[in-house]
Design an enzyme around this catalytic site. Structure first.
Site, short mmCIF file in Angstrom:
data_model
loop_
_atom_site.label_atom_id
_atom_site.label_comp_id
_atom_site.label_asym_id
_atom_site.label_seq_id
_atom_site.Cartn_x
_atom_site.Cartn_y
_atom_site.Cartn_z
N HIS A 32 -4.62 18.29 -1.19
CA HIS A 32 -4.31 17.00 -0.57
C HIS A 32 -2.84 16.91 -0.15
O HIS A 32 -1.97 16.56 -0.94
CB HIS A 32 -4.62 15.89 -1.58
CG HIS A 32 -4.64 14.51 -0.98
ND1 HIS A 32 -5.53 13.54 -1.39
CD2 HIS A 32 -3.88 13.93 -0.02
CE1 HIS A 32 -5.31 12.43 -0.70
NE2 HIS A 32 -4.30 12.64 0.13
N HIS B 235 -0.14 15.93 3.37
CA HIS B 235 0.02 15.42 4.74
C HIS B 235 1.12 16.24 5.40
O HIS B 235 2.29 16.12 5.02
CB HIS B 235 0.39 13.93 4.72
CG HIS B 235 -0.67 13.08 4.08
ND1 HIS B 235 -1.70 12.51 4.80
CD2 HIS B 235 -0.88 12.75 2.79
CE1 HIS B 235 -2.50 11.84 3.97
NE2 HIS B 235 -2.02 11.97 2.73
N LEU B 236 0.74 17.06 6.36
CA LEU B 236 1.74 17.91 7.01
C LEU B 236 2.26 17.28 8.30
O LEU B 236 3.20 17.78 8.92
CB LEU B 236 1.17 19.31 7.28
CG LEU B 236 0.79 20.12 6.02
CD1 LEU B 236 0.30 21.51 6.39
CD2 LEU B 236 1.96 20.22 5.04
N ASN C 258 -4.75 12.51 9.08
CA ASN C 258 -4.14 11.31 9.67
C ASN C 258 -2.85 11.65 10.43
O ASN C 258 -1.78 11.14 10.15
CB ASN C 258 -3.91 10.20 8.63
CG ASN C 258 -3.04 10.62 7.46
OD1 ASN C 258 -2.81 11.80 7.22
ND2 ASN C 258 -2.55 9.64 6.72
N ASP D 229 -0.87 14.91 -2.99
CA ASP D 229 -0.79 13.81 -2.02
C ASP D 229 0.60 13.78 -1.39
O ASP D 229 1.21 12.71 -1.20
CB ASP D 229 -1.15 12.46 -2.62
CG ASP D 229 -1.43 11.41 -1.53
OD1 ASP D 229 -1.39 11.77 -0.33
OD2 ASP D 229 -1.69 10.24 -1.87
N HIS E 26 7.88 10.93 4.45
CA HIS E 26 8.24 9.92 5.46
C HIS E 26 9.71 10.07 5.79
O HIS E 26 10.50 10.60 4.99
CB HIS E 26 7.97 8.50 4.93
CG HIS E 26 6.52 8.20 4.78
ND1 HIS E 26 5.68 8.04 5.87
CD2 HIS E 26 5.74 8.05 3.68
CE1 HIS E 26 4.45 7.78 5.43
NE2 HIS E 26 4.45 7.79 4.11
O1 DOR Z 1 0.70 6.80 -0.17
C1 DOR Z 1 -0.04 7.27 0.68
N1 DOR Z 1 0.46 7.85 1.77
N2 DOR Z 1 -1.36 7.18 0.51
C2 DOR Z 1 -2.24 7.54 1.47
O2 DOR Z 1 -3.43 7.43 1.26
C3 DOR Z 1 -1.74 8.03 2.77
C4 DOR Z 1 -0.40 8.59 2.64
C5 DOR Z 1 0.29 8.83 3.97
O3 DOR Z 1 -0.34 9.38 4.89
O4 DOR Z 1 1.49 8.53 4.08
#
Ligand code: DOR
Length: 425
Positions: free
Chosen positions: A62, A64-65, A96, A307, A311
């Site tokens: 899990h 996010h790249l 996403n 996860d 950002h």
């Molecule tokens: O904290 C989160 N950030 N939870 C998620 O389900 C998505 C993720 C994101 O894509 O930033």
């Protein structure tokens, strides 16, 4: 290029290897795992792993790249560099992105990018529904043929249970799992922190545990109804643990993951409107943290995933309500998880399984083990090395971590990913 990892304590729960061995890599595979001192001494690179452990390369189910579309937050290049720093050699990338990975063209793009610029293996996870809108199924079969290893609308729930049911029926037919982001959006109601006294005193809208529990319940029921395989992402509540435990007892086809922040931190970390601790689902209470640890201990929770949600600094510098949720997790996950071993929650063997062979098995990628002829993916870890978390030094573009300044113990000192050696010392 040949690499010899000498005299390390090799631990691979999936093949019952546990002892001092040399590992020799050449020609893009492991060619020898021999008792220490017995694999010769000729290689282009030699790593002395005396006093260190050698595990299969970690597998993150899990992450996010962010590429395509959000390359100011992360790219496939920087995300995989962060992975390798953290000891990961296989990363499952959530859909996403922008555009969303809801068609084989985007899947292909991500795979091509990963081959060209990534430093470890990337396994795309496709969206369950087109544009992650929850209205119409994405072409799951075609995307699976293109290389998606699982499907998820992560970041959002699939609100409509009928759509989720149909997706699970496809999942069953094609043999892949669905990964569910369990959140009832009406109950969450735009909340930004755990609902309780703290949300009240901070004047922030809270998200109750029930928002997660209800959806876990629903998805377990739908897996039971359809016979499809469901994997519950990032569980954070005592209720989720209880519901999944009961479902497993009934024989439902369900697996679950949690992330280091859910067994390490409570909602208190958000004090002072600390946006680095804003994450979805939110950090919960001590009772939840205890239940998550218990769920890890008794096997209700199968996997530790990161996860990893990088950002940009400017986004996280906004007021708490407006800052995006997420924690940059790849470079701290192993050390935070190792604390479970020191605290007596699980054995080292089990921890390694939870971060290698078990996640690999869920998505069927044939990774997470060390064997002759197998993939040359491994991590060399000094379990005793202490370090201070310095986000500025992260390989990830995402410096957003609530663990900045923490002194952690247990650090990957080198990673072999796809037969390439990455070393920091
Ligand atoms: O904290 C989160 N950030 N939870 C998620 O389900 C998505 C993720 C994101 O894509 O930033």
């Amino acid at each position: 290029m040949s690499i010899l990892i000498r005299n390390g304590h090799v631990l691979d729960p999936s093949s019952d290897v546990d002892g001092r061995f040399d590992v020799l890599v050449d020609g893009g595979r492991i060619i020898k795992i021999a008792p220490a001192g017995k694999a010769g001494d000729k290689a282009d690179s030699v790593v002395d792993a005396t006093g260190m452990h050698v595990f299969p390369g970690l597998v993150d189910l899990h992450a996010h790249l962010r590429e395509p579309g959000f390359t100011h937050k992360e790219t496939i290049k920087t995300g995989t560099e962060a992975a390798v720093r953290g000891g990961f050699t296989s990363v499952c990338a959530m859909p996403n992105t922008s555009p969303i990975n809801d068609n084989p063209g985007i899947t292909d793009y991500m795979l091509q990018k990963a081959r060209a610029e990534g430093v470890c293996d990337v396994y795309p996870i496709g969206a369950i529904t087109k544009e992650q809108k929850g209205e119409e199924l994405a072409p799951l079969g075609l995307m699976s043929e293109e290389g998606c290893v699982a499907f998820s609308d992560d970041g959002r729930p699939v609100v409509n249970p009928l759509i989720m049911r149909r997706a699970l029926e496809y999942a069953k037919a094609f043999g892949f799992p669905l990964i569910s982001h369990c959140e009832d959006l009406s109950l969450a109601d735009g909340g930004v922190i755990n609902e309780g006294l703290r949300s009240f005193t901070m004047g922030l809208k809270g998200i109750p545990n029930a928002s997660e529990d209800i959806m876990v319940h629903r998805d377990v029921s739908l897996a039971e109804l359809s016979g499809g395989r469901i994997h519950i992402a990032h569980i954070s509540t005592e209720g989720s643990v209880r519901i999944i435990r009961q479902a497993k007892e009934r024989g439902v086809n369900v697996t679950a993951e949690t992330c280091p922040h859910y067994f390490t931190l409570t909602e208190e970390a958000a004090e002072g409107f600390n946006t680095a601790a804003k994450v979805n689902p939110p950090l919960r209470t001590g009772v939840d943290v205890e239940a998550i640890r218990q769920g890890i201990k008794d096997g209700t929770i199968d996997v530790i995933a990161t996860d990893h949600a990088p950002h940009h600094r400017n986004e996280k510098m906004r007021e708490f309500d407006a800052a995006p949720p997420g924690i940059s997790g790849l470079e701290t996950a192993f050390a935070l998880s190792l604390a479970l071993v020191r605290d007596g929650v699980i054995s080292l063997d089990r921890l390694v399984a939870m971060m290698t062979s078990v996640p690999a098995g869920i998505v069927g990628i044939g990774k997470g083990s060390l064997k002759e002829g197998g993939a040359p993916d491994m991590v060399i870890v000094d379990l005793e090395e202490e370090f201070v978390v310095e986000p500025e030094k992260f390989a990830s573009k995402g410096k957003n971590t609530p663990f900045a300044g923490y002194r952690l113990k247990g650090r990957p000192v080198a990673t072999v990913a796809g037969g390439r050696l990455f070393k920091w010392k």
